[in-house]
Design an enzyme around this catalytic site. Structure first.
Site, PDB file in Angstrom:
ATOM      1  N   CYS A   1     -19.919 -31.648  26.269  1.00 42.39           N
ATOM      2  CA  CYS A   1     -20.364 -30.231  25.808  1.00 42.39           C
ATOM      3  C   CYS A   1     -21.893 -30.177  25.534  1.00 42.39           C
ATOM      4  O   CYS A   1     -22.221 -31.140  24.831  1.00 42.39           O
ATOM      5  CB  CYS A   1     -19.505 -29.513  24.809  1.00 42.39           C
ATOM      6  SG  CYS A   1     -19.814 -27.783  24.561  1.00 42.39           S
ATOM      7  N   CYS A  47     -15.591 -26.128  16.294  1.00 45.35           N
ATOM      8  CA  CYS A  47     -15.050 -26.522  17.612  1.00 45.35           C
ATOM      9  C   CYS A  47     -15.286 -28.246  17.649  1.00 45.35           C
ATOM     10  O   CYS A  47     -14.402 -29.045  17.777  1.00 45.35           O
ATOM     11  CB  CYS A  47     -15.797 -26.213  18.913  1.00 45.35           C
ATOM     12  SG  CYS A  47     -15.171 -27.150  20.298  1.00 45.35           S
ATOM     13  N   ARG A  64      -3.815 -25.012  32.291  1.00 46.35           N
ATOM     14  CA  ARG A  64      -5.029 -24.943  31.755  1.00 46.35           C
ATOM     15  C   ARG A  64      -5.303 -26.427  31.812  1.00 46.35           C
ATOM     16  O   ARG A  64      -4.523 -27.427  31.311  1.00 46.35           O
ATOM     17  CB  ARG A  64      -5.117 -24.702  30.278  1.00 46.35           C
ATOM     18  CG  ARG A  64      -4.885 -22.963  29.909  1.00 46.35           C
ATOM     19  CD  ARG A  64      -4.862 -22.848  28.416  1.00 46.35           C
ATOM     20  NE  ARG A  64      -6.091 -23.086  28.146  1.00 46.35           N
ATOM     21  CZ  ARG A  64      -6.964 -21.871  27.818  1.00 46.35           C
ATOM     22  NH1 ARG A  64      -6.900 -20.741  28.097  1.00 46.35           N
ATOM     23  NH2 ARG A  64      -8.092 -22.183  27.258  1.00 46.35           N
ATOM     24  N   ASP A  74      36.603  -8.082 -13.729  1.00 47.08           N
ATOM     25  CA  ASP A  74      36.406  -6.912 -13.942  1.00 47.08           C
ATOM     26  C   ASP A  74      37.695  -6.102 -14.661  1.00 47.08           C
ATOM     27  O   ASP A  74      37.827  -5.475 -15.413  1.00 47.08           O
ATOM     28  CB  ASP A  74      35.867  -5.846 -12.924  1.00 47.08           C
ATOM     29  CG  ASP A  74      35.675  -4.436 -13.141  1.00 47.08           C
ATOM     30  OD1 ASP A  74      35.019  -4.212 -14.175  1.00 47.08           O
ATOM     31  OD2 ASP A  74      36.475  -3.462 -12.589  1.00 47.08           O
TER      32      ASP A  74
END
Length: 728
Positions: free
Chosen positions: A87, A94, A80, A684
């Site tokens: 923008c 965002c 990517r 025990d």
């Protein structure tokens, strides 16, 4: 007659063409006359190689690049690339309302640099590239850039995708498809125009819908664009629109993906705002009970579902509640050239600075790019033997080494929800924004010499958490960590940039998430090694009755030592059933030894040796209350004595459990379980004659195998010491 050879330039601006033509400069072609261009004689063309069959292609396939394979054997074939920080929207999740500072233009990757990095990754095995932002369509040269990257299909690139808000996509879509666009992820969080303006702080809903309609129209004509609509769901804001989004797929071939709200700097994330994947699934299933799961692909980030009769599908990206780190194949390059191996990780390293070494540290513009293409053309014509997009220079090798080391440091999974909520992270739109201190640190460094460095100088030591005394600023590092540096001397400790880029991890519990949820630690990635653990404990008697009965095997319940030994062995094999977060391990051997110490025999021996023996009269209660010996001696670590009286007068049983296996995790818990249950069994079987018995000192005294190697109680043991101990 003057003749000249020209080549038809490819989409990447290559100087060598797919077809070589012969042009007669002395002739002029007109519409009514025969053209003056003739094809180069066929007998001089290299023979056309037949296309290999699928079986041959598989047989001759190259192994996947080790540079893109991490320590968990995840192969990263998906890249990517953020091509801009800008923008045209201001989405709530965002970007902060006040916006974010932009990097200077010279810090951002140029179009040739993006293409060169893409070439390097494609040659190493990347088959899918996605262009992101910011908003990628606001970049002025987005179309030429996509055409250049699209030309890499001849080198192995299969998919060229785009993530966009769709605001201006419809104006550029046709050219993008010509460049080889295969998939679009379009971000849309509401189908209400008014709500759109609230969530994005801008207008433009109609333009986005126009882009969606254009994509669907082109698909009906055979464009074959995979359309996915990404919707970030926020409780109290747009969860009521889940069902309308599902309805989009009734008659349209698209996939709507619902994304869990994730924390980024400035988006005011809180767990109360996050709607989990399971809650969204319940909302849909309440109306569509026939909703069913679809088989996901190996590296899918979403869990895909479908409704019978619907043309489209829906998916859920569950980064917060059910991470998909185990199959992650994604790497990220930020708009200013940083490599990020994890979206939620802070550590980044600059590839841009290494790339620009080929141009004396300056941005690679079109002129410099032409020079690099000339190198590539010379290589194809046999004039140069250099390999790779950068001509096979030392810089390209350094770039690959940096990529390889960064990928090898990728963690098995990202931080949990509690850590992400409190972790300082960049705004989602800004993949990287270095601090002023880091910029200053980078700018004051001298230029690198053009001479060939020694091998150790080419090693990218900046990727290690501890640095050697060397100039490390040639690779710009970035982290959101604000941990101050207390280093008095640069030569004695790592530089502030290195400490902030790769901070040392703080110790933490591995069996719990940051918000307290218990989970079993994954071990599938660990190698199988020989594991050994030794645990001990001691049972102390409060009166002299039990020891003679044990030695003479006169206890009414039977052979105390044999039964306790068997009980310890059986218990070790069932440790995972008693302790819930332990793995079920196939044990190789279990040994439990019980040694009776003290009692009447020891007292008699001491008398025979002339030693003075003192003992307290037993009150006969069997409770041990009359003997105040429970205090520990601060120096010896054993129970102290009061007025000369000792616990040895009544005896004790020392228990040692040794467990071994060949496995992926240690056997300390199995050894501890064996020792403790053996002690409980003795208790025990002897409680009828001594109810004041006391079990203590349960601990591991030695472990071997695994990542930490050999450990002995009280100290860590290296390999050299371990060898000495094994001979003792």
């Amino acid at each position: 007659m003057t003749m000249a050879f020209i080549g038809r330039a490819g989409r990447a601006g290559s100087l060598c063409g797919k077809r070589t033509l012969l042009i007669d400069k002395g002739a002029r072609g007109i519409a009514s006359a025969a053209p003056a261009i003739q094809e180069y004689p066929h007998h001089n063309l290299p023979p056309v190689q037949p296309r290999p069959t699928r079986r041959e292609a598989i047989k001759n396939a190259k192994p996947f690049s080790s540079f893109l394979t991490d320590t968990f054997q995840r192969q990263h074939d998906y890249l990517r690339i953020s091509i801009t920080e800008k923008c045209n929207l201001r989405c709530l999740y965002c970007m902060p309302e006040e916006g974010v500072p932009q990097s200077p233009p010279q810090h951002l990757l140029t179009t040739p640099e993006i293409y060169l990095l893409s070439s390097v990754f494609v040659q190493q095995g990347v088959t899918k590239i996605r262009l992101t932002g910011g908003e990628p369509t606001v970049r002025r040269d987005i179309l030429p850039l996509m055409h250049q990257i699209g030309s890499l299909r001849s080198q192995g690139l299969r998919e060229l995708c785009l993530t966009t808000n769709g605001l201006s996509l419809h104006r550029k879509l046709d050219s993008m498809v010509e460049a080889g666009l295969t998939g679009i992820n379009l971000s849309l969080d509401t189908l209400d125009p008014f709500q759109f303006q609230i969530m994005t702080r801008r207008k433009g809903f109609e333009a986005v819908m126009k882009s969606i309609e254009r994509i669907l129209e082109m698909n009906r004509l055979g464009a074959g664009i995979k359309l996915k609509i990404n919707c970030v769901v926020m409780r109290g804001l747009n969860e009521r629109e889940i069902l309308p989004f599902v309805e989009l797929g009734r008659e349209q071939d698209l996939e709507v993906r619902f994304i869990e709200y994730m924390p980024f700097d400035g988006n005011k994330w809180s767990q109360g705002k996050m709607l989990s994947y399971q809650e969204m699934l319940d909302i849909i299933r309440a109306k569509y009970p026939t909703l069913r799961k679809v088989q996901d692909q190996k590296n899918d980030t979403s869990k895909t579902y479908e409704i019978p009769g619907f043309l489209g599908r829906m998916g859920f990206i569950t980064s917060m509640t059910h991470n998909f780190c185990g199959s992650c194949n994604r790497l990220r390059i930020t708009s200013d050239g940083n490599l990020k191996v994890c979206l939620f990780g802070n550590a980044e390293v600059s590839l841009r600075d290494i790339l620009r070494k080929t141009n004396d540290g300056n941005p690679i513009d079109e002129e410099a790019f032409e020079a690099l293409k000339q190198i590539a053309m010379n290589r194809r014509q046999g004039i140069s033997s250099a390999q790779g997009p950068l001509g096979g220079t030392q810089h390209e090798q350094e770039l690959l080494e940096v990529i390889g080391l960064a990928v090898s440091r990728k963690k098995e999974k990202h931080a949990g929800m509690g850590e992400l909520e409190n972790m300082k992270n960049r705004p989602m739109i800004l993949i990287d924004e270095p601090s002023p201190t880091q910029r200053a640190f980078t700018n004051i460094q001298p230029r690198l010499s053009n001479s060939h460095p020694l091998p150790w100088q080419r090693t990218p030591l900046h990727l290690f958490s501890t640095a050697l005394p060397r100039n490390t600023a040639t690779h710009r590092l970035y982290s959101t960590s604000k941990k101050p540096s207390h280093s008095p001397s640069p030569s004695s400790k790592p530089s502030p940039s290195l400490e902030s880029a790769f901070p040392e991890e703080q110790p933490k519990l591995t069996h719990t998430t940051p918000h307290g949820t218990a989970h079993i630690v994954p071990i599938t990635h660990k190698p199988i090694t020989s594991r050994t653990a030794i645990a001990v404990c001691t049972l102390y008697f409060s009166n002299p009755t039990a020891i003679p009965l044990i030695r003479s095997n006169s206890m009414k319940k039977g052979d105390v030592l044999s039964v306790a030994r068997i009980a310890g062995i059986m218990a070790s094999k069932r440790t995972s059933e008693v302790i819930p977060l332990c793995h079920n391990i196939n044990l190789g051997s279990v040994g439990v030894e019980l040694a009776v110490v003290g009692g009447e025999e020891e007292t008699q021996e001491r008398k025979e040796e002339g030693g003075k023996v003192q003992s307290m009269r037993w009150a006969g209660t069997g409770q041990g209350d009359a003997y105040n010996w429970r205090q520990r001696d601060s120096q010896s670590g054993t129970r102290g004595k009061q007025e000369g009286e000792g616990r040895e007068d009544f005896g004790r049983i020392e228990i040692t459990a040794t467990v071994r296996c060949e496995g992926k995790t240690g056997v300390e818990m199995e050894a501890l379980t064996a020792a403790s249950v053996a002690g409980l069994t003795v208790y025990d079987m002897c409680k009828a004659v001594d109810k004041g018995m006391w079990i203590g000192d349960l601990r591991v005294v030695r472990k071997e195998g695994g990542k930490s190697g050999t450990w002995v109680e009280g100290r860590s043991v290296g390999e050299s010491v371990a060898g000495t101990l094994s001979r003792e």
